[in-house]
Design a protein around this motif. Structure first.
Motif, PDB file in Angstrom:
ATOM      1  N   ARG A  72       0.837  -1.207   0.000  1.00  0.00           N
ATOM      2  CA  ARG A  72       0.000   0.000   0.000  1.00  0.00           C
ATOM      3  C   ARG A  72       0.864   1.246   0.000  1.00  0.00           C
ATOM      4  O   ARG A  72       1.523   1.568   0.980  1.00  0.00           O
ATOM      5  CB  ARG A  72      -0.890   0.011   1.234  1.00  0.00           C
ATOM      6  CG  ARG A  72      -1.737  -1.236   1.405  1.00  0.00           C
ATOM      7  CD  ARG A  72      -2.384  -1.259   2.769  1.00  0.00           C
ATOM      8  NE  ARG A  72      -3.090  -2.498   3.010  1.00  0.00           N
ATOM      9  CZ  ARG A  72      -3.410  -2.937   4.222  1.00  0.00           C
ATOM     10  NH1 ARG A  72      -3.083  -2.230   5.293  1.00  0.00           N
ATOM     11  NH2 ARG A  72      -4.054  -4.081   4.363  1.00  0.00           N
ATOM     12  N   GLY A  73       0.839   1.935  -1.125  1.00  0.00           N
ATOM     13  CA  GLY A  73       1.583   3.186  -1.237  1.00  0.00           C
ATOM     14  C   GLY A  73       0.663   4.338  -1.560  1.00  0.00           C
ATOM     15  O   GLY A  73      -0.539   4.149  -1.747  1.00  0.00           O
ATOM     16  N   ALA A  74       1.249   5.530  -1.630  1.00  0.00           N
ATOM     17  CA  ALA A  74       0.447   6.704  -1.965  1.00  0.00           C
ATOM     18  C   ALA A  74      -0.073   6.618  -3.389  1.00  0.00           C
ATOM     19  O   ALA A  74      -1.145   7.128  -3.709  1.00  0.00           O
ATOM     20  CB  ALA A  74       1.291   7.966  -1.786  1.00  0.00           C
ATOM     21  N   GLY A  75       0.682   5.943  -4.258  1.00  0.00           N
ATOM     22  CA  GLY A  75       0.297   5.869  -5.655  1.00  0.00           C
ATOM     23  C   GLY A  75      -0.595   4.708  -6.013  1.00  0.00           C
ATOM     24  O   GLY A  75      -1.315   4.761  -7.019  1.00  0.00           O
ATOM     25  N   LEU A 114      12.672  -5.636  -2.504  1.00  0.00           N
ATOM     26  CA  LEU A 114      11.607  -4.843  -1.894  1.00  0.00           C
ATOM     27  C   LEU A 114      11.445  -3.514  -2.612  1.00  0.00           C
ATOM     28  O   LEU A 114      10.322  -3.049  -2.826  1.00  0.00           O
ATOM     29  CB  LEU A 114      11.903  -4.626  -0.402  1.00  0.00           C
ATOM     30  CG  LEU A 114      10.899  -3.763   0.366  1.00  0.00           C
ATOM     31  CD1 LEU A 114       9.497  -4.368   0.321  1.00  0.00           C
ATOM     32  CD2 LEU A 114      11.352  -3.576   1.804  1.00  0.00           C
ATOM     33  N   ARG A 115      12.520  -2.925  -3.025  1.00  0.00           N
ATOM     34  CA  ARG A 115      12.460  -1.624  -3.693  1.00  0.00           C
ATOM     35  C   ARG A 115      11.617  -1.686  -4.969  1.00  0.00           C
ATOM     36  O   ARG A 115      10.981  -0.695  -5.347  1.00  0.00           O
ATOM     37  CB  ARG A 115      13.864  -1.096  -3.977  1.00  0.00           C
ATOM     38  CG  ARG A 115      14.644  -1.931  -4.989  1.00  0.00           C
ATOM     39  CD  ARG A 115      16.094  -1.505  -5.102  1.00  0.00           C
ATOM     40  NE  ARG A 115      16.195  -0.143  -5.596  1.00  0.00           N
ATOM     41  CZ  ARG A 115      17.313   0.569  -5.531  1.00  0.00           C
ATOM     42  NH1 ARG A 115      18.413   0.064  -5.011  1.00  0.00           N
ATOM     43  NH2 ARG A 115      17.347   1.789  -6.012  1.00  0.00           N
ATOM     44  N   ASP A 116      11.608  -2.825  -5.658  1.00  0.00           N
ATOM     45  CA  ASP A 116      10.805  -2.953  -6.871  1.00  0.00           C
ATOM     46  C   ASP A 116       9.312  -2.888  -6.554  1.00  0.00           C
ATOM     47  O   ASP A 116       8.525  -2.272  -7.281  1.00  0.00           O
ATOM     48  CB  ASP A 116      11.127  -4.257  -7.600  1.00  0.00           C
ATOM     49  CG  ASP A 116      12.562  -4.285  -8.127  1.00  0.00           C
ATOM     50  OD1 ASP A 116      13.197  -3.210  -8.213  1.00  0.00           O
ATOM     51  OD2 ASP A 116      13.052  -5.390  -8.446  1.00  0.00           O
ATOM     52  N   LEU A 117       8.918  -3.538  -5.446  1.00  0.00           N
ATOM     53  CA  LEU A 117       7.513  -3.510  -5.037  1.00  0.00           C
ATOM     54  C   LEU A 117       7.113  -2.113  -4.557  1.00  0.00           C
ATOM     55  O   LEU A 117       6.010  -1.633  -4.854  1.00  0.00           O
ATOM     56  CB  LEU A 117       7.257  -4.533  -3.934  1.00  0.00           C
ATOM     57  CG  LEU A 117       7.535  -5.995  -4.289  1.00  0.00           C
ATOM     58  CD1 LEU A 117       7.292  -6.893  -3.085  1.00  0.00           C
ATOM     59  CD2 LEU A 117       6.680  -6.438  -5.464  1.00  0.00           C
ATOM     60  N   GLU A 120       6.616   0.127  -7.582  1.00  0.00           N
ATOM     61  CA  GLU A 120       5.357  -0.156  -8.277  1.00  0.00           C
ATOM     62  C   GLU A 120       4.172   0.478  -7.579  1.00  0.00           C
ATOM     63  O   GLU A 120       3.192   0.864  -8.215  1.00  0.00           O
ATOM     64  CB  GLU A 120       5.132  -1.669  -8.393  1.00  0.00           C
ATOM     65  CG  GLU A 120       5.867  -2.301  -9.542  1.00  0.00           C
ATOM     66  CD  GLU A 120       5.297  -3.665  -9.917  1.00  0.00           C
ATOM     67  OE1 GLU A 120       4.097  -3.913  -9.683  1.00  0.00           O
ATOM     68  OE2 GLU A 120       6.070  -4.482 -10.450  1.00  0.00           O
ATOM     69  N   ALA A 121       4.258   0.580  -6.254  1.00  0.00           N
ATOM     70  CA  ALA A 121       3.161   1.179  -5.487  1.00  0.00           C
ATOM     71  C   ALA A 121       3.301   2.692  -5.369  1.00  0.00           C
ATOM     72  O   ALA A 121       2.506   3.337  -4.690  1.00  0.00           O
ATOM     73  CB  ALA A 121       3.098   0.551  -4.095  1.00  0.00           C
ATOM     74  N   GLY A 122       4.303   3.263  -6.008  1.00  0.00           N
ATOM     75  CA  GLY A 122       4.471   4.712  -6.015  1.00  0.00           C
ATOM     76  C   GLY A 122       4.953   5.296  -4.702  1.00  0.00           C
ATOM     77  O   GLY A 122       4.666   6.452  -4.385  1.00  0.00           O
ATOM     78  N   MET A 123       5.704   4.515  -3.941  1.00  0.00           N
ATOM     79  CA  MET A 123       6.176   5.009  -2.645  1.00  0.00           C
ATOM     80  C   MET A 123       7.386   5.920  -2.818  1.00  0.00           C
ATOM     81  O   MET A 123       8.195   5.745  -3.727  1.00  0.00           O
ATOM     82  CB  MET A 123       6.535   3.847  -1.718  1.00  0.00           C
ATOM     83  CG  MET A 123       5.339   3.008  -1.324  1.00  0.00           C
ATOM     84  SD  MET A 123       5.782   1.865   0.006  1.00  0.00           S
ATOM     85  CE  MET A 123       4.400   0.710  -0.088  1.00  0.00           C
ATOM     86  N   ALA A 124       7.506   6.882  -1.899  1.00  0.00           N
ATOM     87  CA  ALA A 124       8.626   7.813  -1.917  1.00  0.00           C
ATOM     88  C   ALA A 124       9.866   7.147  -1.337  1.00  0.00           C
ATOM     89  O   ALA A 124       9.779   6.414  -0.352  1.00  0.00           O
ATOM     90  CB  ALA A 124       8.285   9.061  -1.106  1.00  0.00           C
ATOM     91  N   GLU A 194       3.285  -1.237   3.944  1.00  0.00           N
ATOM     92  CA  GLU A 194       2.638   0.041   3.651  1.00  0.00           C
ATOM     93  C   GLU A 194       3.520   1.224   3.984  1.00  0.00           C
ATOM     94  O   GLU A 194       4.385   1.153   4.859  1.00  0.00           O
ATOM     95  CB  GLU A 194       1.305   0.160   4.389  1.00  0.00           C
ATOM     96  CG  GLU A 194       1.403   0.190   5.889  1.00  0.00           C
ATOM     97  CD  GLU A 194       0.043   0.331   6.538  1.00  0.00           C
ATOM     98  OE1 GLU A 194      -0.865   0.887   5.907  1.00  0.00           O
ATOM     99  OE2 GLU A 194      -0.091  -0.097   7.684  1.00  0.00           O
ATOM    100  N   GLU A 195       3.285   2.291   3.259  1.00  0.00           N
ATOM    101  CA  GLU A 195       4.010   3.525   3.465  1.00  0.00           C
ATOM    102  C   GLU A 195       3.366   4.284   4.615  1.00  0.00           C
ATOM    103  O   GLU A 195       2.141   4.453   4.665  1.00  0.00           O
ATOM    104  CB  GLU A 195       3.947   4.359   2.177  1.00  0.00           C
ATOM    105  CG  GLU A 195       4.765   5.609   2.195  1.00  0.00           C
ATOM    106  CD  GLU A 195       4.721   6.300   0.834  1.00  0.00           C
ATOM    107  OE1 GLU A 195       5.677   7.028   0.540  1.00  0.00           O
ATOM    108  OE2 GLU A 195       3.759   6.102   0.063  1.00  0.00           O
TER     109      GLU A 195
END
Length: 198
Positions: A72-75, A114-117, A120-124, A194-195
């Protein structure tokens, strides 16, 4: 008389201490080896286990065919099956895992960066993330991860260890493994990533 009692006490204490630590050198004393670190090979896939899936209460949920890793990211809010994770580009790394109980060992891990996931979720790349396990309670059911660890290219959502699919007691269906983090923060039986709000 007092000196004799004192010396007897010192002698008994020394003998007990030797017996409780000598298991490192003498296999016959290994069962009473209370103060020495654990050794490699005491668990499945040649890795020790502190908390089993049964103890964590995740045996059924970890094998549930409806399991998804939610990111779960902002994007975006994404969900991955284990097969989808396995179909993504995989990274391999030999990373240590150390425990507060005193043992440490290295293992060959394989999984998705992890950075790839997170991307994809638009995390900062400056944000802290929270990682939650399938465990419903307990002090290690969730952890936070600072950005320099989360975006490290060797931080993995691991699916395999030492050449085989993760054993249930090592975190199947997926777990976190990251450089330089103690074992208690290498969350097993992943549920959500999640972010956190800035």
């Amino acid at each position: 008389m007092r000196r004799r009692v004192f010396l007897a006490g010192v002698g008994a204490s020394t003998a007990a201490l030797v017996a409780l630590t000598a298991g490192q050198a003498f296999d016959v004393l290994a069962p009473v080896n209370l103060f020495a670190p654990r050794v490699k090979g005491q668990g499945p896939q040649a890795l020790p286990v502190n908390r089993t899936a049964a103890q964590a209460g995740v045996t059924e949920s970890a094998h549930d065919t409806s399991w998804r890793l939610e990111v779960r990211g902002a994007g975006a809010r994404l969900a991955y099956t284990r097969d989808e994770l396995a179909g993504m580009p995989q990274t391999e790394a030999v990373l240590p895992i150390a425990c507060v109980e005193g043992w440490s060992t290295s293992a060959h891990w394989r999984g998705v960066r992890l950075r790839d996931l997170l991307a994809e979720a638009g995390m900062a790349q400056s944000g802290t993330i929270r990682i939650e396990s399938l465990q419903s309670r307990g002090p290690y059911r969730e952890t936070t991860m600072p950005p320099h660890v989360a975006w490290d290219p060797l931080t993995l959502v691991a699916l395999e260890v030492n050449g085989g699919v993760l054993d249930l007691d090592h975190g199947y269906p997926a777990r976190i493994i990251a450089p330089g983090r103690p074992g208690v923060l290498q969350t097993k039986w992943l549920a959500t990533i999640e972010e956190l709000p800035a």
